[in-house]
Motif scaffolding. Structure first.
Motif, PDB file in Angstrom:
ATOM      1  N   PRO A 111     -33.130  15.234  48.912  1.00 29.13           N
ATOM      2  CA  PRO A 111     -32.491  15.292  50.230  1.00 29.13           C
ATOM      3  C   PRO A 111     -33.405  15.842  51.315  1.00 29.13           C
ATOM      4  CG  PRO A 111     -31.695  17.056  48.829  1.00 29.13           C
ATOM      5  CD  PRO A 111     -32.532  16.180  47.961  1.00 29.13           C
ATOM      6  N   LEU A 112     -34.445  16.596  50.913  1.00 18.75           N
ATOM      7  CA  LEU A 112     -35.331  17.229  51.890  1.00 18.75           C
ATOM      8  C   LEU A 112     -36.728  16.616  51.883  1.00 18.75           C
ATOM      9  CD1 LEU A 112     -34.351  20.961  51.209  1.00 18.75           C
ATOM     10  CD2 LEU A 112     -33.488  19.461  52.998  1.00 18.75           C
ATOM     11  N   GLY A 113     -36.845  15.415  51.359  1.00 22.46           N
ATOM     12  CA  GLY A 113     -38.154  14.777  51.254  1.00 22.46           C
ATOM     13  C   GLY A 113     -38.716  14.345  52.596  1.00 22.46           C
ATOM     14  N   LYS A 114     -39.977  13.856  52.564  1.00 21.12           N
ATOM     15  CA  LYS A 114     -40.661  13.436  53.791  1.00 21.12           C
ATOM     16  C   LYS A 114     -40.045  12.183  54.381  1.00 21.12           C
ATOM     17  CE  LYS A 114     -45.220  12.264  55.615  1.00 21.12           C
ATOM     18  NZ  LYS A 114     -46.655  12.060  55.312  1.00 21.12           N
ATOM     19  N   ASP A 115     -39.708  11.221  53.536  1.00 18.38           N
ATOM     20  CA  ASP A 115     -39.142   9.954  54.030  1.00 18.38           C
ATOM     21  C   ASP A 115     -37.818  10.152  54.758  1.00 18.38           C
ATOM     22  OD1 ASP A 115     -41.317   8.601  53.095  1.00 18.38           O
ATOM     23  OD2 ASP A 115     -40.382   8.061  51.177  1.00 18.38           O
ATOM     24  N   PRO A 116     -36.847  10.887  54.156  1.00 16.22           N
ATOM     25  CA  PRO A 116     -35.593  11.087  54.901  1.00 16.22           C
ATOM     26  C   PRO A 116     -35.793  11.881  56.187  1.00 16.22           C
ATOM     27  CG  PRO A 116     -35.614  12.398  52.878  1.00 16.22           C
ATOM     28  CD  PRO A 116     -36.758  11.448  52.789  1.00 16.22           C
ATOM     29  N   LEU A 117     -36.778  12.786  56.218  1.00 12.44           N
ATOM     30  CA  LEU A 117     -37.030  13.557  57.435  1.00 12.44           C
ATOM     31  C   LEU A 117     -37.489  12.653  58.569  1.00 12.44           C
ATOM     32  CD1 LEU A 117     -37.339  16.137  59.039  1.00 12.44           C
ATOM     33  CD2 LEU A 117     -39.607  16.455  58.021  1.00 12.44           C
ATOM     34  N   GLU A 118     -38.414  11.724  58.284  1.00 12.83           N
ATOM     35  CA  GLU A 118     -38.874  10.804  59.311  1.00 12.83           C
ATOM     36  C   GLU A 118     -37.722   9.930  59.808  1.00 12.83           C
ATOM     37  OE1 GLU A 118     -41.767  10.751  60.816  1.00 12.83           O
ATOM     38  OE2 GLU A 118     -42.324  12.493  59.610  1.00 12.83           O
ATOM     39  N   ALA A 119     -36.893   9.500  58.866  1.00 11.73           N
ATOM     40  CA  ALA A 119     -35.736   8.674  59.254  1.00 11.73           C
ATOM     41  C   ALA A 119     -34.767   9.478  60.113  1.00 11.73           C
ATOM     42  CB  ALA A 119     -35.034   8.158  57.999  1.00 11.73           C
ATOM     43  N   LEU A 120     -34.554  10.758  59.734  1.00 10.12           N
ATOM     44  CA  LEU A 120     -33.652  11.609  60.508  1.00 10.12           C
ATOM     45  C   LEU A 120     -34.154  11.808  61.931  1.00 10.12           C
ATOM     46  CD1 LEU A 120     -32.715  14.321  57.858  1.00 10.12           C
ATOM     47  CD2 LEU A 120     -31.121  12.832  59.041  1.00 10.12           C
ATOM     48  N   ARG A 121     -35.451  11.970  62.079  1.00 10.84           N
ATOM     49  CA  ARG A 121     -36.023  12.118  63.420  1.00 10.84           C
ATOM     50  C   ARG A 121     -35.749  10.884  64.273  1.00 10.84           C
ATOM     51  NH1 ARG A 121     -41.732  14.626  61.369  1.00 10.84           N
ATOM     52  NH2 ARG A 121     -41.236  16.846  61.617  1.00 10.84           N
ATOM     53  N   THR A 122     -35.975   9.729  63.662  1.00  6.47           N
ATOM     54  CA  THR A 122     -35.764   8.479  64.392  1.00  6.47           C
ATOM     55  C   THR A 122     -34.303   8.331  64.812  1.00  6.47           C
ATOM     56  OG1 THR A 122     -37.563   7.424  63.173  1.00  6.47           O
ATOM     57  CG2 THR A 122     -35.988   5.970  64.293  1.00  6.47           C
ATOM     58  N   LEU A 123     -33.406   8.596  63.885  1.00  5.31           N
ATOM     59  CA  LEU A 123     -31.973   8.424  64.163  1.00  5.31           C
ATOM     60  C   LEU A 123     -31.472   9.476  65.151  1.00  5.31           C
ATOM     61  CD1 LEU A 123     -30.604   7.724  60.561  1.00  5.31           C
ATOM     62  CD2 LEU A 123     -31.360   6.083  62.263  1.00  5.31           C
ATOM     63  N   ALA A 124     -31.933  10.718  64.983  1.00  3.53           N
ATOM     64  CA  ALA A 124     -31.444  11.797  65.840  1.00  3.53           C
ATOM     65  C   ALA A 124     -31.869  11.604  67.289  1.00  3.53           C
ATOM     66  CB  ALA A 124     -31.950  13.143  65.321  1.00  3.53           C
ATOM     67  N   PHE A 125     -33.084  11.120  67.510  1.00  4.92           N
ATOM     68  CA  PHE A 125     -33.586  10.958  68.870  1.00  4.92           C
ATOM     69  C   PHE A 125     -33.267   9.589  69.463  1.00  4.92           C
ATOM     70  CE2 PHE A 125     -36.051  14.585  67.466  1.00  4.92           C
ATOM     71  CZ  PHE A 125     -36.102  15.377  68.609  1.00  4.92           C
ATOM     72  N   SER A 126     -32.495   8.801  68.727  1.00  4.60           N
ATOM     73  CA  SER A 126     -32.068   7.504  69.249  1.00  4.60           C
ATOM     74  C   SER A 126     -31.002   7.697  70.323  1.00  4.60           C
ATOM     75  CB  SER A 126     -31.508   6.647  68.114  1.00  4.60           C
ATOM     76  OG  SER A 126     -30.877   5.493  68.624  1.00  4.60           O
ATOM     77  N   GLU A 127     -30.921   6.736  71.250  1.00  4.28           N
ATOM     78  CA  GLU A 127     -29.854   6.764  72.253  1.00  4.28           C
ATOM     79  C   GLU A 127     -28.591   6.103  71.737  1.00  4.28           C
ATOM     80  OE1 GLU A 127     -31.099   5.184  75.965  1.00  4.28           O
ATOM     81  OE2 GLU A 127     -32.482   6.827  76.402  1.00  4.28           O
ATOM     82  N   ASN A 128     -28.649   5.562  70.538  1.00  2.54           N
ATOM     83  CA  ASN A 128     -27.490   4.900  69.955  1.00  2.54           C
ATOM     84  C   ASN A 128     -26.616   5.943  69.255  1.00  2.54           C
ATOM     85  OD1 ASN A 128     -25.936   3.486  67.726  1.00  2.54           O
ATOM     86  ND2 ASN A 128     -26.755   1.731  68.845  1.00  2.54           N
ATOM     87  N   PRO A 129     -25.369   6.134  69.700  1.00  6.39           N
ATOM     88  CA  PRO A 129     -24.512   7.174  69.113  1.00  6.39           C
ATOM     89  C   PRO A 129     -24.225   6.947  67.632  1.00  6.39           C
ATOM     90  CG  PRO A 129     -23.246   5.787  70.600  1.00  6.39           C
ATOM     91  CD  PRO A 129     -24.676   5.424  70.791  1.00  6.39           C
ATOM     92  N   GLY A 130     -24.160   5.671  67.214  1.00  5.15           N
ATOM     93  CA  GLY A 130     -23.894   5.387  65.803  1.00  5.15           C
ATOM     94  C   GLY A 130     -24.992   5.903  64.906  1.00  5.15           C
ATOM     95  N   LEU A 131     -26.256   5.747  65.336  1.00  2.04           N
ATOM     96  CA  LEU A 131     -27.376   6.244  64.545  1.00  2.04           C
ATOM     97  C   LEU A 131     -27.408   7.769  64.542  1.00  2.04           C
ATOM     98  CD1 LEU A 131     -30.231   3.762  65.560  1.00  2.04           C
ATOM     99  CD2 LEU A 131     -28.612   3.626  63.667  1.00  2.04           C
TER     100      LEU A 131
END
Length: 544
Positions: A111-131
């Motif tokens: 759950p704390l790996g590098k891949d999910p972290l990069e994905a979380l960054r992308t989704l969190a900083f997206s302007e799309n509320p669903g992401l």
């Protein structure tokens, strides 16, 4: 004149230009028709404004700067952004798909790996509320399952999630942050160092109670740290917390007052609270129906009272409002295990001793002791001077029915424990025994009579008490006869119970045989049998 004013006003700042336009609007083309006196007045006015304008413009700038930084504008801009739906970028679509696969297959593994972290960054900083919702939900899930420290890198996406314009994202991300803090998965100082304090405090001004509740909880936990308290104070976090202390939502109110309590460990913030008018608010909260709010506000006032500088402000409200409220709180039935300390009980015992002829003080003190006399506190009360003080107040000739009611009620409650009864017996003598028997026989004072008889009933059987009671056999027999004929069942039951215990002594047994006691007991037995027959008939009728 128009050209002259134009040259004067054109010069150095925006305000001068505004002044020129204002004059033109007022006088227009008639400017040239003004007399010498009016022209001189205008010249003096313009010169005056020029001298003052620099300070005024600076004041306007500072005002506009403060308004621009307020979270209400941020909320409005967030609402404006909700009017359009941002286009899903290609890289975001790919990231979302990969993230979904990771959730389905690999969460339990890394759950704390590098891949999910990069994905979380992308989704969190997206302007799309669903992401953003997907990222917030992932953090919420993690906060409920992981039991290891959260890496520093994972705090970065929180900034974007807490700043999100989407309400669900705010709710989930703030709740997950609370969970991480409660479980100790995140260092409290690190949260502030990473810049998350500002968005947390901004959420205090949300219109959603859930977001308010979570942000208050975050602030309350963060305020445990000394450096964080200073940061919260510097970021003007005290004022919105004080506002939420009046919230109609009990969860929000609890967390807001809890945060204020932790902040009052800082003397600097204590001064801010006084300046912001916190003392009347906290005093009113002592009367809250919520015991948590009562405790937090009382503890907060206690912290502030430790500083002598605040005493005058605390006592300023008229009619001794704070003192009266504190006495009312102590006399209430709210759970006070934590308050029954040795010093308090010593003070209450001394209060009874010094003011045993004052019915108001005696009544309040007895009521406080009774409400402190939970099972776990009774031993402390027994070891304090409270029991002796309560017993001695009954001998006062100035005792009134109300104060006697509180004193006898408190002693009767304590007497339910054998240890307390033994303590009472140690202090009993002829005057106290006579007083208790007299109170038990006062039929016109119903409650003190019942409670005094109850105290006597608990002390029967102790070796020291029997000789003292035997000297009042006639009086005891008289009030027992009254109890057996009383309309209330509790009096009849207490009378029968006391009779049975006293009858074990030969002298009392002989005295009862010579009295009307047997006849009265037979009447009670017949009434009981008649009542039972009526009840059986009523139950049988219902069954049919």
């Amino acid at each position: 004149m128009l050209q002259e004013l134009k040259s004067v006003c054109s010069s150095r700042n925006v305000f001068s230009s505004f002044l020129f336009l204002l004059l033109c609007a007022a006088f227009g083309t008639r400017m040239g028709q003004l007399c010498g006196r009016c022209i001189q007045l205008l010249r003096d006015f313009v010169a005056f404004v020029q001298r003052m304008s620099s300070n005024l413009v600076q004041g306007i700038k500072e005002c506009l700067t403060l308004i621009s930084k307020c979270s209400c504008l941020k909320q409005n801009s967030s609402k404006a952004r909700q009017l359009y739906k941002p286009i899903l970028q290609p890289h975001e679509r790919v990231t979302a798909q990969e993230f979904l696969q990771h959730i389905e297959t690999g969460f339990e593994m890394s759950p704390l790996g590098k891949d999910p972290l990069e994905a979380l960054r992308t989704l969190a900083f997206s302007e799309n509320p669903g992401l953003q919702q997907s990222a917030a939900l992932y953090y919420l899930h993690m906060s409920q399952h992981i039991n290891v420290p959260l890496p520093v890198e994972h705090l970065e996406p929180f900034y974007a999630l807490l700043r999100s314009a989407d309400l669900e994202v705010q709710q989930m991300s703030s709740l997950s942050l609370v969970n991480f803090l409660l479980e100790g998965n995140i260092d409290k100082e690190l949260v502030v160092q990473m810049g998350l304090l500002e968005p947390i405090l901004d959420l205090l001004e949300s219109e959603d109670p859930t977001v308010q509740c979570n942000s208050c909880a975050c602030t309350m936990i963060l305020a445990v740290s000394e450096s964080n308290r200073e940061a919260i104070g510097a970021a003007r976090g005290v004022t919105p917390l004080l506002s939420l202390a009046n919230s109609y939502d009990p969860r929000v109110q609890q967390n807001a007052v809890g945060a204020i309590l932790n902040l009052t460990q800082s003397e600097k913030i204590q001064h801010v609270l006084c300046k912001e008018g916190a003392l009347p608010v906290l005093t009113l909260l002592l009367e809250s129906p919520d015991s948590e709010v009562q405790y937090y506000s009382c503890a907060t006032l206690s912290n502030m009272a430790a500083n002598v500088q605040h005493h005058e402000a605390m006592l300023r409200p008229g009619n001794r409002f704070l003192l009266r409220t504190l006495i009312s709180l102590l006399s209430s039935s709210v759970d006070k295990d934590t308050l029954a300390c040795v010093k308090l009980l010593q003070s209450l015992g001394m209060l009874l001793s010094a003011h045993k002829t004052d019915p108001v003080i005696v009544g309040h003190t007895a009521c406080i002791i009774k409400n402190l006399s939970l099972s776990k506190n009774r031993q402390r009360i027994i070891e304090s001077p409270c029991v002796e003080g309560l017993l001695q107040t009954m001998l006062s000739t100035d005792a009134q029915e109300d104060s006697l009611h509180y004193v006898t009620s408190c002693l009767a409650e304590l007497a339910k424990q054998e240890g307390a009864t033994l303590c009472m017996v140690q202090w009993m003598d002829e005057p106290l025994t006579k007083c208790l028997v007299r109170l038990a026989g006062q039929v016109e004072h119903t409650e003190p009579s019942f409670q005094a008889a109850s105290i006597i009933q608990h002390m029967i059987g102790h070796e020291k008490m029997m000789p003292l009671l035997k000297s009042h056999t006639r009086e005891i027999q008289a009030y027992l006869e009254n109890f057996l004929t009383h309309q209330e069942i509790r009096f009849q039951q207490l009378g029968i119970s006391t009779f049975c215990r006293l009858r074990e002594d030969p002298e009392f047994s002989l005295a009862f045989r010579k009295s009307q006691m047997a006849k009265l007991l037979e009447q009670v037995r017949q009434q009981t049998e008649e009542t039972q027959e009526l009840l059986r008939a009523a139950i049988c009728h219902e069954d049919c």
